[in-house]
Design a protein around this motif. Sequence first.
Motif, short mmCIF file in Angstrom:
data_model
loop_
_atom_site.label_atom_id
_atom_site.label_comp_id
_atom_site.label_asym_id
_atom_site.label_seq_id
_atom_site.Cartn_x
_atom_site.Cartn_y
_atom_site.Cartn_z
N ILE A 29 4.69 56.89 46.85
CA ILE A 29 4.79 57.21 48.27
C ILE A 29 5.38 56.04 49.05
O ILE A 29 6.15 56.21 50.00
N ALA A 30 5.03 54.83 48.63
CA ALA A 30 5.50 53.63 49.32
C ALA A 30 6.86 53.15 48.81
O ALA A 30 7.40 52.18 49.33
N SER A 31 7.44 53.83 47.82
CA SER A 31 8.64 53.33 47.18
C SER A 31 9.91 53.77 47.88
O SER A 31 9.97 54.82 48.55
N ALA A 32 10.97 52.96 47.70
CA ALA A 32 12.29 53.34 48.20
C ALA A 32 12.84 54.53 47.42
O ALA A 32 13.66 55.29 47.94
N ASP A 33 12.37 54.71 46.19
CA ASP A 33 12.82 55.84 45.38
C ASP A 33 12.50 57.17 46.05
O ASP A 33 13.31 58.10 46.04
N LEU A 34 11.31 57.28 46.63
CA LEU A 34 10.93 58.54 47.28
C LEU A 34 11.81 58.80 48.49
O LEU A 34 12.25 59.94 48.72
N GLN A 35 12.09 57.78 49.27
CA GLN A 35 12.96 57.95 50.43
C GLN A 35 14.35 58.39 50.00
O GLN A 35 14.94 59.32 50.58
N GLU A 36 14.90 57.73 48.97
CA GLU A 36 16.24 58.08 48.49
C GLU A 36 16.25 59.46 47.85
O GLU A 36 17.17 60.25 48.08
#
Length: 249
Positions: free
Chosen positions: A226-233
Amino acid sequence: MSPELLIQGACASITLRRPEVANKLLPQDLVTLRSQIDEINAAPGVLVLTLQSVGKHFCSGYDIGEIANSQNEGSSFGEMVDAIESCRPVTIAAIQGGVFGGATDMALACDFRVGGRNSQMFMPAARLGLHFYASGLERYVTRLGLDTAKRLFLTGEKLQAQAMKDCGFLTDLTDGVDITTAVQQLQAILAGMAPLALLGMKKHLNAIARGMQERASIDAAVQATIASADLQEGGLAWREKRAPQFIGR
């Protein structure tokens, strides 16, 4: 020849190269495989590991004449297979032909097993007079179910490709003999996933299958994604209908 390790970007492969004896494994191969798995685990960019071989068969298992010499702590066949199961990347067994004996457990330790029309398998332990090791019995039961495990271990029945798919031994079965394209397609799919989610869920699904899951560890993995840049991307790429470019790759 000893198993050969190749790392190319997000994908790695270990190739068995002893086709003249159906890629039978010898004592020194156990050490080599453990070392190669350690090397892969230490390579954070590797997301997918494929076990493959050259020649007609995938692997005929361990040299039965060497079993008494492979029981030292840290060097047994079963411990090598356990290392494959707990390997950090997602694993694929490319079973282009026969897979026999302990090699069937090597395949079951992998997350995916791709076969073709020439694939076949059998477990001759009862015929040979050998009681199989604990973690291998557990993998058969958790992957295939108790009835199928009994059928394969206690009767030594040989299964052809379609029966391997029907019982769950193969996760993918191609229409032809050459499985290269199917393996490459699966590699590409897996390598295109978000690393934190892909590797975390692989780890925890295996733990759940063994009844060893830790809820706190799973919850922590959820929060990390949830806190990762992967989820945003990944979310942005989904909305924009494009391939994501994950930070962790």
